[in-house]
Motif scaffolding. Sequence first.
Motif, PDB file in Angstrom:
ATOM      1  N   THR A 177     -40.949 -23.950 -37.679  1.00 23.00           N
ATOM      2  CA  THR A 177     -40.542 -24.251 -36.312  1.00 23.00           C
ATOM      3  C   THR A 177     -39.523 -25.373 -36.252  1.00 23.00           C
ATOM      4  N   TYR A 183     -40.807 -26.067 -27.911  1.00 22.40           N
ATOM      5  CA  TYR A 183     -41.810 -26.352 -28.938  1.00 22.40           C
ATOM      6  C   TYR A 183     -43.153 -26.607 -28.272  1.00 22.40           C
ATOM      7  N   THR A 184     -44.110 -25.729 -28.584  1.00 24.77           N
ATOM      8  CA  THR A 184     -45.455 -25.882 -28.022  1.00 24.77           C
ATOM      9  C   THR A 184     -46.490 -25.883 -29.124  1.00 24.77           C
ATOM     10  N   GLY A 185     -46.020 -25.994 -30.359  1.00 24.30           N
ATOM     11  CA  GLY A 185     -46.910 -25.871 -31.498  1.00 24.30           C
ATOM     12  C   GLY A 185     -46.847 -24.497 -32.120  1.00 24.30           C
ATOM     13  N   THR A 186     -46.376 -23.535 -31.360  1.00 23.95           N
ATOM     14  CA  THR A 186     -46.136 -22.199 -31.917  1.00 23.95           C
ATOM     15  C   THR A 186     -44.644 -21.906 -31.841  1.00 23.95           C
TER      16      THR A 186
END
Lengths: 110, 115
Positions: A95, B97-100
């Motif tokens: 990510t 970005y939300t952790g996933t």
Amino acid sequence: KQEVTQIPAALSVPEGENLVLNCSFTDSAIYNLQWFRQDPGKGLTSLLLIQSSQREQTSGRLNASLDKSSGRSTLYIAASQPGDSATYLCAGPNTDKLIFGTGTRLQVFP
Amino acid sequence: DTGVSQDPRHKITKRGQNVTFRCDPISEHNRLYWYRQTLGQGPEFLTYFQNEAQLEKSRLLSDRFSAERPKGSFSTLEIQRTEQGDSAMYLCASSLYTGTFEGYTFGSGTRLTVV
């Protein structure tokens, strides 16, 4: 250092063929992957993304799969059309920062 | 929301001049990325921000390059004392970005030509 290899580098096919584009990472610890399309002189258009809990994604004539154990991804294009002509880029592995391959330049002729 | 916007689309400058590019991300995206792409190559990572904090810079980002994201909204990339080797497409992307992993959305890029 993570490196990304895309094979083939270039492909020229008649329309209607089913195609397989390959992408591999030197470090197989891949958590996320995204496939993009780029037309000449343009930005990148997202095609498919595979999240850490997934192994494949489908959108229309496109299917992407990810084998995390080997660090390889495949983009399958069904019944190719001249409008599919572009450069296809894969990117991973996480990510925080996407690392890109050099792409596969696809030409589909009528 | 019309996506990620980059300005200008094209910039021609003389060697030694300073240039500044702007990127407006998707409004709800908290991460913003800069990449550089030369002909026939894939995009190369330069730097990224989460909100207003610059979290990582590539070694490609020499001391002539500086990027900012004041207030966590738009970002600017400045190149001082441009060199012919700086000629490239500069791409901006944003993500939530939300952790996933939610994927990156790219702008159309700024093509820089140093003459």
